[in-house]
Design a protein around this motif. Sequence first.
Motif, PDB file in Angstrom:
ATOM      1  N   ARG A   8      46.000  11.355  14.129  1.00 54.64           N
ATOM      2  CA  ARG A   8      44.726  10.841  14.646  1.00 54.64           C
ATOM      3  C   ARG A   8      44.505   9.387  14.231  1.00 54.64           C
ATOM      4  NH1 ARG A   8      39.577   9.940  13.210  1.00 54.64           N
ATOM      5  NH2 ARG A   8      40.032  10.386  11.018  1.00 54.64           N
ATOM      6  N   ARG A   9      44.753   9.113  12.967  1.00 59.11           N
ATOM      7  CA  ARG A   9      44.550   7.747  12.491  1.00 59.11           C
ATOM      8  C   ARG A   9      45.584   6.793  13.085  1.00 59.11           C
ATOM      9  NH1 ARG A   9      41.216   6.943   8.079  1.00 59.11           N
ATOM     10  NH2 ARG A   9      40.312   8.847   7.204  1.00 59.11           N
ATOM     11  N   TYR A  10      46.798   7.317  13.347  1.00 59.30           N
ATOM     12  CA  TYR A  10      47.845   6.489  13.929  1.00 59.30           C
ATOM     13  C   TYR A  10      47.391   5.893  15.264  1.00 59.30           C
ATOM     14  CZ  TYR A  10      52.226   5.479  16.386  1.00 59.30           C
ATOM     15  OH  TYR A  10      53.221   4.889  17.118  1.00 59.30           O
ATOM     16  N   TRP A  11      46.686   6.693  16.053  1.00 59.42           N
ATOM     17  CA  TRP A  11      46.251   6.234  17.371  1.00 59.42           C
ATOM     18  C   TRP A  11      44.909   5.507  17.338  1.00 59.42           C
ATOM     19  CZ3 TRP A  11      49.817   6.003  20.846  1.00 59.42           C
ATOM     20  CH2 TRP A  11      50.856   6.933  20.860  1.00 59.42           C
ATOM     21  N   MET A  12      44.104   5.712  16.298  1.00 58.44           N
ATOM     22  CA  MET A  12      42.735   5.201  16.323  1.00 58.44           C
ATOM     23  C   MET A  12      42.434   4.134  15.273  1.00 58.44           C
ATOM     24  SD  MET A  12      40.704   8.813  16.915  1.00 58.44           S
ATOM     25  CE  MET A  12      39.133   7.942  17.026  1.00 58.44           C
ATOM     26  N   THR A  13      43.251   4.083  14.198  1.00 59.58           N
ATOM     27  CA  THR A  13      42.911   3.200  13.080  1.00 59.58           C
ATOM     28  C   THR A  13      44.128   2.414  12.631  1.00 59.58           C
ATOM     29  OG1 THR A  13      41.368   4.898  12.324  1.00 59.58           O
ATOM     30  CG2 THR A  13      41.861   3.114  10.778  1.00 59.58           C
ATOM     31  N   PRO A  14      44.002   1.113  12.391  1.00 60.78           N
ATOM     32  CA  PRO A  14      45.130   0.341  11.865  1.00 60.78           C
ATOM     33  C   PRO A  14      45.574   0.874  10.499  1.00 60.78           C
ATOM     34  CG  PRO A  14      43.396  -1.106  12.661  1.00 60.78           C
ATOM     35  CD  PRO A  14      42.828   0.273  12.666  1.00 60.78           C
ATOM     36  N   VAL A  15      46.861   0.761  10.243  1.00 61.40           N
ATOM     37  CA  VAL A  15      47.406   1.273   8.987  1.00 61.40           C
ATOM     38  C   VAL A  15      46.734   0.613   7.791  1.00 61.40           C
ATOM     39  CG1 VAL A  15      49.508   1.477   7.587  1.00 61.40           C
ATOM     40  CG2 VAL A  15      49.626   1.804  10.062  1.00 61.40           C
ATOM     41  N   SER A  16      46.337  -0.641   7.938  1.00 60.75           N
ATOM     42  CA  SER A  16      45.699  -1.357   6.829  1.00 60.75           C
ATOM     43  C   SER A  16      44.378  -0.724   6.399  1.00 60.75           C
ATOM     44  CB  SER A  16      45.459  -2.820   7.225  1.00 60.75           C
ATOM     45  OG  SER A  16      44.628  -2.898   8.376  1.00 60.75           O
ATOM     46  N   GLU A  17      43.800   0.097   7.253  1.00 59.51           N
ATOM     47  CA  GLU A  17      42.514   0.730   6.934  1.00 59.51           C
ATOM     48  C   GLU A  17      42.676   2.181   6.498  1.00 59.51           C
ATOM     49  OE1 GLU A  17      39.830   0.267  10.189  1.00 59.51           O
ATOM     50  OE2 GLU A  17      40.203  -1.884  10.404  1.00 59.51           O
ATOM     51  N   TRP A  18      43.895   2.658   6.373  1.00 61.46           N
ATOM     52  CA  TRP A  18      44.102   4.042   5.947  1.00 61.46           C
ATOM     53  C   TRP A  18      43.792   4.200   4.457  1.00 61.46           C
ATOM     54  CZ3 TRP A  18      49.362   6.035   8.287  1.00 61.46           C
ATOM     55  CH2 TRP A  18      49.257   6.041   9.677  1.00 61.46           C
ATOM     56  N   PRO A  19      43.338   5.378   4.033  1.00 62.91           N
ATOM     57  CA  PRO A  19      43.165   5.637   2.598  1.00 62.91           C
ATOM     58  C   PRO A  19      44.500   5.532   1.868  1.00 62.91           C
ATOM     59  CG  PRO A  19      42.080   7.330   3.921  1.00 62.91           C
ATOM     60  CD  PRO A  19      42.908   6.507   4.859  1.00 62.91           C
ATOM     61  N   PRO A  20      44.501   5.065   0.633  1.00 60.84           N
ATOM     62  CA  PRO A  20      45.763   4.912  -0.111  1.00 60.84           C
ATOM     63  C   PRO A  20      46.583   6.200  -0.197  1.00 60.84           C
ATOM     64  CG  PRO A  20      43.974   3.809  -1.250  1.00 60.84           C
ATOM     65  CD  PRO A  20      43.349   4.557  -0.119  1.00 60.84           C
ATOM     66  N   ALA A  21      45.901   7.345  -0.355  1.00 62.07           N
ATOM     67  CA  ALA A  21      46.642   8.604  -0.475  1.00 62.07           C
ATOM     68  C   ALA A  21      47.413   8.910   0.806  1.00 62.07           C
ATOM     69  CB  ALA A  21      45.686   9.755  -0.796  1.00 62.07           C
ATOM     70  N   LEU A  22      46.807   8.617   1.946  1.00 64.38           N
ATOM     71  CA  LEU A  22      47.469   8.885   3.221  1.00 64.38           C
ATOM     72  C   LEU A  22      48.633   7.922   3.431  1.00 64.38           C
ATOM     73  CD1 LEU A  22      47.176  10.871   5.531  1.00 64.38           C
ATOM     74  CD2 LEU A  22      45.808   9.176   6.754  1.00 64.38           C
ATOM     75  N   VAL A  23      48.455   6.670   3.027  1.00 61.66           N
ATOM     76  CA  VAL A  23      49.542   5.692   3.117  1.00 61.66           C
ATOM     77  C   VAL A  23      50.718   6.126   2.239  1.00 61.66           C
ATOM     78  CG1 VAL A  23      50.222   3.320   2.615  1.00 61.66           C
ATOM     79  CG2 VAL A  23      48.012   3.785   3.688  1.00 61.66           C
ATOM     80  N   ALA A  24      50.399   6.606   1.029  1.00 63.77           N
ATOM     81  CA  ALA A  24      51.452   7.047   0.118  1.00 63.77           C
ATOM     82  C   ALA A  24      52.207   8.241   0.694  1.00 63.77           C
ATOM     83  CB  ALA A  24      50.862   7.404  -1.243  1.00 63.77           C
ATOM     84  N   PHE A  25      51.473   9.185   1.307  1.00 59.93           N
ATOM     85  CA  PHE A  25      52.123  10.349   1.901  1.00 59.93           C
ATOM     86  C   PHE A  25      53.034   9.934   3.053  1.00 59.93           C
ATOM     87  CE2 PHE A  25      52.153  13.724   5.142  1.00 59.93           C
ATOM     88  CZ  PHE A  25      52.736  14.757   4.411  1.00 59.93           C
ATOM     89  N   ALA A  26      52.537   9.055   3.921  1.00 60.52           N
ATOM     90  CA  ALA A  26      53.348   8.589   5.049  1.00 60.52           C
ATOM     91  C   ALA A  26      54.584   7.840   4.562  1.00 60.52           C
ATOM     92  CB  ALA A  26      52.506   7.696   5.958  1.00 60.52           C
ATOM     93  N   ALA A  27      54.405   7.007   3.531  1.00 60.93           N
ATOM     94  CA  ALA A  27      55.543   6.260   2.990  1.00 60.93           C
ATOM     95  C   ALA A  27      56.568   7.202   2.368  1.00 60.93           C
ATOM     96  CB  ALA A  27      55.056   5.251   1.947  1.00 60.93           C
ATOM     97  N   GLY A  28      56.087   8.254   1.681  1.00 56.30           N
ATOM     98  CA  GLY A  28      56.999   9.227   1.089  1.00 56.30           C
ATOM     99  C   GLY A  28      57.811   9.965   2.143  1.00 56.30           C
ATOM    100  N   CYS A  29      57.152  10.324   3.254  1.00 58.79           N
ATOM    101  CA  CYS A  29      57.868  11.015   4.340  1.00 58.79           C
ATOM    102  C   CYS A  29      58.910  10.092   4.975  1.00 58.79           C
ATOM    103  CB  CYS A  29      56.870  11.498   5.394  1.00 58.79           C
ATOM    104  SG  CYS A  29      55.857  12.899   4.857  1.00 58.79           S
ATOM    105  N   CYS A  30      58.552   8.825   5.153  1.00 60.07           N
ATOM    106  CA  CYS A  30      59.511   7.872   5.717  1.00 60.07           C
ATOM    107  C   CYS A  30      60.692   7.673   4.763  1.00 60.07           C
ATOM    108  CB  CYS A  30      58.823   6.540   6.004  1.00 60.07           C
ATOM    109  SG  CYS A  30      57.656   6.594   7.382  1.00 60.07           S
ATOM    110  N   LEU A  31      60.416   7.618   3.467  1.00 54.92           N
ATOM    111  CA  LEU A  31      61.485   7.490   2.479  1.00 54.92           C
ATOM    112  C   LEU A  31      62.415   8.707   2.540  1.00 54.92           C
ATOM    113  CD1 LEU A  31      62.613   5.843   0.059  1.00 54.92           C
ATOM    114  CD2 LEU A  31      61.173   7.267  -1.416  1.00 54.92           C
ATOM    115  N   MET A  32      61.818   9.883   2.697  1.00 49.12           N
ATOM    116  CA  MET A  32      62.625  11.091   2.821  1.00 49.12           C
ATOM    117  C   MET A  32      63.533  11.014   4.046  1.00 49.12           C
ATOM    118  SD  MET A  32      63.523  14.218   1.933  1.00 49.12           S
ATOM    119  CE  MET A  32      62.325  14.930   0.797  1.00 49.12           C
ATOM    120  N   ALA A  33      63.002  10.558   5.178  1.00 51.69           N
ATOM    121  CA  ALA A  33      63.767  10.513   6.429  1.00 51.69           C
ATOM    122  C   ALA A  33      64.828   9.423   6.423  1.00 51.69           C
ATOM    123  CB  ALA A  33      62.826  10.324   7.608  1.00 51.69           C
TER     124      ALA A  33
END
Length: 397
Positions: free
Chosen positions: A55-80
């Motif tokens: 939802r946030r990917y389509w509606m909100t710039p990444v710069s405005e995401w909560p830090p916890a959500l950014v960390a989770f997304a970064a962790g998943c990308c690191l895994m992939a």
Amino acid sequence: MPTLLFYAAFAIGEAACIVYAINIFHSYPWRVRWTERATLVALAVLGVVSAELTRRYWMTPVSEWPPALVAFAAGCCLMALVVLPAATFARARRMRRSGSVEGERRDSLLQDPPESYVGGGRHAWMLRLPGNTSRNLESRDWSVPIAALPEELDGLSILHLTDLHFSRAYSRRYFEAVFAAAADMPADMVCVTGDLIDDPECIEWIEPLLSGLRGPFGRFAILGNHDHHHDVDAIAAAIAAAGYETLDGHVVTTEIQGRRLAIGGTCAPWGPGIPDDAIPHADFSLLLSHTPDLVYKSARQGWDFILAGHNHAGQVRLPVVGPLLMPSLYSRRFEHGFFRVPPALMYVGQGVGCKHPIRYGCHPEIARFTLRCVPPVAPRARIARDRAVVEPIYQES
């Protein structure tokens, strides 16, 4: 395009995290309902986070995401982008390691129509899925060099069956054909490494099926985690009635050709383990362990040869990637085949049956090992060998 690549990496990484979490959950000795609940909770949490990220990917710039959500997304990308490719590369490298064990593979159960092996139980419909190889039994004959083997025991043969999973999803004819194929592979010893029962109505199958195998130097069995979901005493009694000695956290000794052989068995963590002080002195030692997760502890205890199962080789194996789901604390590290953890050599079997009989790229198997004595290792080579890390010396691609 960069945002699409980011989201693809996130999705793949999240899926990998889910698979790893499920593998870990299923390695603990929890009751089935708690394991299933823990799996559902993990899936639910990751699903909610994934939906919010989408939802946030389509509606909100990444710069405005909560830090916890950014960390989770970064962790998943690191895994992939890092962890999953590195793990896949390491798996491929392990499979290419030298020192493979010579063996022969043969197809079995070809004399009967496949439909005759389908029962009327709860999961029988899975056996009819296109491409499912759950009824395509393979028999494997291995010539296994073992440095610790005394010369008097050279040629000792062991027949190994694991993860039978008797249930009415299969017809009884299927298991009769399995044991007929096993009887055509005579051996000095017969070893069964757990998970005999998935359906309590099939406990009565144990004695007539297992008793047909001969082992002049002994027949031994252990229980598995699935057996502990049912009447353990009734299962153990049926195994004993078939002429097998059930090893449940203890060790027995026998003399063969003037040499003392120690044979231990455990289905820990679901049953009792083998204490360090319970292992007698012997010229050669064989351990039956339902799960390969005990290999590090068992190697420290000094076992020479370990037979295990439990993982079913993942049941579903993808090209290049290999198996995904595997109930192991180490995830895919001990999927199937031979592994050397000095001073022990371990073989992880692919199993005969399954609670959920779905196999793709992974056949059921029975195996016979002919142990071979090898010349003593030179001191310098022995030092190098003892410093070696876990190394699968054979795995089927």
